[in-house]
Design an enzyme around this catalytic site. Structure first.
Site, PDB file in Angstrom:
ATOM      1  N   GLU A  11       0.828  -1.215   0.000  1.00 13.79           N
ATOM      2  CA  GLU A  11       0.000   0.000   0.000  1.00 13.79           C
ATOM      3  C   GLU A  11       0.863   1.266   0.000  1.00 13.79           C
ATOM      4  OE1 GLU A  11      -3.444  -0.114   2.588  1.00 13.79           O
ATOM      5  OE2 GLU A  11      -2.947   1.890   3.290  1.00 13.79           O
ATOM      6  N   ASP A 103     -12.729   8.493   7.607  1.00 15.84           N
ATOM      7  CA  ASP A 103     -12.992   9.252   8.832  1.00 15.84           C
ATOM      8  C   ASP A 103     -13.295  10.680   8.444  1.00 15.84           C
ATOM      9  OD1 ASP A 103     -12.557   7.231  10.847  1.00 15.84           O
ATOM     10  OD2 ASP A 103     -10.473   7.251  10.178  1.00 15.84           O
ATOM     11  N   PHE A 210       0.531   6.764  14.912  1.00 13.42           N
ATOM     12  CA  PHE A 210      -0.427   6.045  14.053  1.00 13.42           C
ATOM     13  C   PHE A 210      -1.320   5.141  14.900  1.00 13.42           C
ATOM     14  CE2 PHE A 210       2.527   5.828  10.065  1.00 13.42           C
ATOM     15  CZ  PHE A 210       2.257   7.161   9.812  1.00 13.42           C
ATOM     16  N   HIS A 260      -0.481  -7.883   3.425  1.00 15.65           N
ATOM     17  CA  HIS A 260      -0.627  -6.580   2.768  1.00 15.65           C
ATOM     18  C   HIS A 260       0.237  -5.596   3.567  1.00 15.65           C
ATOM     19  CE1 HIS A 260      -2.729  -3.328   0.571  1.00 15.65           C
ATOM     20  NE2 HIS A 260      -2.756  -2.677   1.716  1.00 15.65           N
TER      21      HIS A 260
HETATM   22  C1  LIG Z   1      -6.853  -1.756   4.899  1.00 15.89           C
HETATM   23  C2  LIG Z   1      -7.292  -0.362   5.309  1.00 15.89           C
HETATM   24  C3  LIG Z   1      -7.158   0.684   4.416  1.00 15.89           C
HETATM   25  C4  LIG Z   1      -7.577   1.973   4.762  1.00 15.89           C
HETATM   26  N1  LIG Z   1      -7.435   2.987   3.838  1.00 15.89           N
HETATM   27  C5  LIG Z   1      -7.925   4.205   4.116  1.00 15.89           C
HETATM   28  C6  LIG Z   1      -7.885   5.268   3.138  1.00 15.89           C
HETATM   29  O1  LIG Z   1      -7.366   5.098   2.034  1.00 15.89           O
HETATM   30  N2  LIG Z   1      -8.435   6.468   3.462  1.00 15.89           N
HETATM   31  C7  LIG Z   1      -9.023   6.682   4.675  1.00 15.89           C
HETATM   32  O2  LIG Z   1      -9.523   7.810   4.917  1.00 15.89           O
HETATM   33  N3  LIG Z   1      -9.060   5.715   5.628  1.00 15.89           N
HETATM   34  C8  LIG Z   1      -8.537   4.497   5.378  1.00 15.89           C
HETATM   35  N4  LIG Z   1      -8.604   3.505   6.328  1.00 15.89           N
HETATM   36  C9  LIG Z   1      -9.168   3.816   7.658  1.00 15.89           C
HETATM   37  C10 LIG Z   1     -10.697   3.669   7.702  1.00 15.89           C
HETATM   38  O3  LIG Z   1     -11.308   4.589   6.825  1.00 15.89           O
HETATM   39  C11 LIG Z   1     -11.141   3.945   9.128  1.00 15.89           C
HETATM   40  O4  LIG Z   1     -10.728   2.903   9.977  1.00 15.89           O
HETATM   41  C12 LIG Z   1     -12.623   4.250   9.317  1.00 15.89           C
HETATM   42  O5  LIG Z   1     -12.813   4.718  10.661  1.00 15.89           O
HETATM   43  C13 LIG Z   1     -13.539   3.042   9.140  1.00 15.89           C
HETATM   44  O6  LIG Z   1     -13.654   2.665   7.845  1.00 15.89           O
HETATM   45  P1  LIG Z   1     -14.400   1.270   7.470  1.00 15.89           P
HETATM   46  O7  LIG Z   1     -14.467   1.183   6.023  1.00 15.89           O
HETATM   47  O8  LIG Z   1     -13.809   0.159   8.217  1.00 15.89           O
HETATM   48  O9  LIG Z   1     -15.842   1.614   8.101  1.00 15.89           O
HETATM   49  P2  LIG Z   1     -17.115   0.750   8.465  1.00 15.89           P
HETATM   50  O10 LIG Z   1     -16.997  -0.667   8.036  1.00 15.89           O
HETATM   51  O11 LIG Z   1     -18.281   1.531   7.985  1.00 15.89           O
HETATM   52  O12 LIG Z   1     -17.068   0.736  10.080  1.00 15.89           O
HETATM   53  C14 LIG Z   1     -16.893   1.943  10.811  1.00 15.89           C
HETATM   54  C15 LIG Z   1     -17.503   1.816  12.206  1.00 15.89           C
HETATM   55  O13 LIG Z   1     -18.937   1.834  12.098  1.00 15.89           O
HETATM   56  C16 LIG Z   1     -19.515   0.623  12.575  1.00 15.89           C
HETATM   57  N5  LIG Z   1     -20.532   0.239  11.574  1.00 15.89           N
HETATM   58  C17 LIG Z   1     -20.300  -0.235  10.317  1.00 15.89           C
HETATM   59  N6  LIG Z   1     -21.444  -0.441   9.641  1.00 15.89           N
HETATM   60  C18 LIG Z   1     -22.435  -0.099  10.486  1.00 15.89           C
HETATM   61  C19 LIG Z   1     -23.850  -0.081  10.362  1.00 15.89           C
HETATM   62  N7  LIG Z   1     -24.448  -0.453   9.198  1.00 15.89           N
HETATM   63  N8  LIG Z   1     -24.577   0.358  11.431  1.00 15.89           N
HETATM   64  C20 LIG Z   1     -23.976   0.753  12.576  1.00 15.89           C
HETATM   65  N9  LIG Z   1     -22.627   0.756  12.747  1.00 15.89           N
HETATM   66  C21 LIG Z   1     -21.874   0.350  11.727  1.00 15.89           C
HETATM   67  C22 LIG Z   1     -18.370  -0.391  12.640  1.00 15.89           C
HETATM   68  O14 LIG Z   1     -18.602  -1.354  13.662  1.00 15.89           O
HETATM   69  C23 LIG Z   1     -17.182   0.515  12.937  1.00 15.89           C
HETATM   70  O15 LIG Z   1     -17.107   0.819  14.311  1.00 15.89           O
HETATM   71  C24 LIG Z   1      -8.154   2.214   6.042  1.00 15.89           C
HETATM   72  C25 LIG Z   1      -8.270   1.155   6.957  1.00 15.89           C
HETATM   73  C26 LIG Z   1      -7.844  -0.123   6.611  1.00 15.89           C
HETATM   74  C27 LIG Z   1      -7.952  -1.244   7.604  1.00 15.89           C
END
Ligand SMILES: Cc1cc2nc3c(=O)[nH]c(=O)nc-3n(C[C@H](O)[C@H](O)[C@H](O)COP(=O)(O)OP(=O)(O)OC[C@H]3O[C@@H](n4cnc5c(N)ncnc54)[C@H](O)[C@@H]3O)c2cc1C
Length: 287
Positions: A11, A103, A210, A260
């Site tokens: 990445e 976020d 981080f 990864h």
């Molecule tokens: C591999 C990887 C790559 C990343 N790359 C980036 C990037 O490029 N840019 C960036 O800005 N961030 C990135 N992040 C960080 C990520 O955006 C954050 O961790 C963010 O807070 C959560 O994203 P998510 O897609 O996991 O969210 P979600 O899966 O939506 O989860 C977020 C939170 O909401 C809760 N939740 C999920 N769905 C629901 C629902 N339907 N109802 C109620 N609660 C729910 C979950 O339990 C969790 O606590 C990355 C993280 C990882 C692990």
């Protein structure tokens, strides 16, 4: 022992300067030599790196010849923004995405039309069918905003049911957290590959920053050892390499489907671990 050929991916983040772009191009060429499964490029919520993500993906793919997946986050986007972005990627022949909620950028309070990543995954499947291989995020130590581990697992499952093809985890240094998470996923019927995200250790203060931000735990014994090295960067590097190599060995030996690497745009730390693991080039391993 490691069996099969684990899928390795790396990445990057989109560089801001011409110098950063040149450095990342060199990094991607160096990493391309081991023929990884894919590269990915992060995405800044709120549009700060939106165009740079797309430009970096195209540039890196051209320079390295390796499939490169853009990250796409939905937290402050409209459906129209996402639709446009997807159309742009389809037009450019991109077939692999990392779909995230993201976020809220500091200072912003209003979410857009998507609240969670499962809604983004559904939208991508509705608008583009099976065109994309969609990766989603997983959290073996649980997402910092999750109310309970069970709810977090259920929310991860929503992404799988919405059409995610595979997942990449937040980084961690405790292999048991990953094994326990995978066991729980399998118990509730989730079979998609969940690839551990690996953060090489090269800089203690950066790692603490981080980890505080994303909720990843640095085990006390690792923290203590790193702290004790002070500004001795060579000892931090050597200890970090050993710790992370052992972690990867254990993960692969117990069935992790790949690794990864979060590279921070540098090839050397991840390559050193890859060499220590005695892994094969991806093409020779599968061919
Ligand atoms: C591999 C990887 C790559 C990343 N790359 C980036 C990037 O490029 N840019 C960036 O800005 N961030 C990135 N992040 C960080 C990520 O955006 C954050 O961790 C963010 O807070 C959560 O994203 P998510 O897609 O996991 O969210 P979600 O899966 O939506 O989860 C977020 C939170 O909401 C809760 N939740 C999920 N769905 C629901 C629902 N339907 N109802 C109620 N609660 C729910 C979950 O339990 C969790 O606590 C990355 C993280 C990882 C692990």
């Amino acid at each position: 022992m490691t069996t099969g050929s684990p899928e390795i991916s790396f990445e990057f983040f989109p560089p801001k300067t011409a110098e950063g772009i040149a450095r990342l191009e060199a990094t991607s060429r160096e990493l391309a030599a081991i023929a990884p499964r894919f590269f990915s490029v992060t995405f800044g919520a709120g549009g700060s790196t939106r165009d740079r993500t797309s430009e970096t993906v195209i540039d890196i793919q051209r320079v390295s010849g390796i499939e490169t997946a853009p990250h796409i986050s939905c937290i402050s986007s409209t459906q129209e923004n996402i639709r446009e972005m997807l159309a742009g990627y389809v037009a450019r022949g991109i077939r692999h995405l990392v779909a995230l909620r993201g976020d809220m950028p500091s200072g912003m309070v209003e979410a857009g039309e998507f609240r969670y990543a499962n809604e983004l995954v559904s939208f991508i499947r509705t608008t583009t069918g099976d065109h994309f291989h969609i990766e989603v995020a997983a959290y073996p130590e649980y997402h910092p905003q999750a109310s309970t581990p069970d709810r977090d697992l259920a929310n991860f499952k929503r992404k799988v049911e919405a059409g995610a093809s595979s997942a990449i985890t937040q980084y961690f240094y405790n292999a048991d957290a990953y094994f326990s998470f995978i066991e729980r996923c399998r118990r509730v019927g989730m079979e998609i590959p969940v690839v551990p995200g690996i953060m090489p250790i090269t800089n203690y203060h950066q790692l603490v920053r981080f980890s505080d931000a994303c909720g990843a735990e640095i085990p006390r014994w690792i923290r203590k050892r790193l702290e004790a090295y002070g500004e001795d960067m060579e000892s931090i590097r050597a200890f970090g390499e050993e710790v992370v190599t052992r972690l990867c060995e254990r993960l692969l030996a117990h069935g992790a489907p790949g690794l990864h690497f979060y590279t921070l745009n540098r090839a050397a730390p991840a390559l050193a671990i890859w060499r220590n693991l005695g892994l094969q080039k991806q093409d020779s391993a599968t061919g």
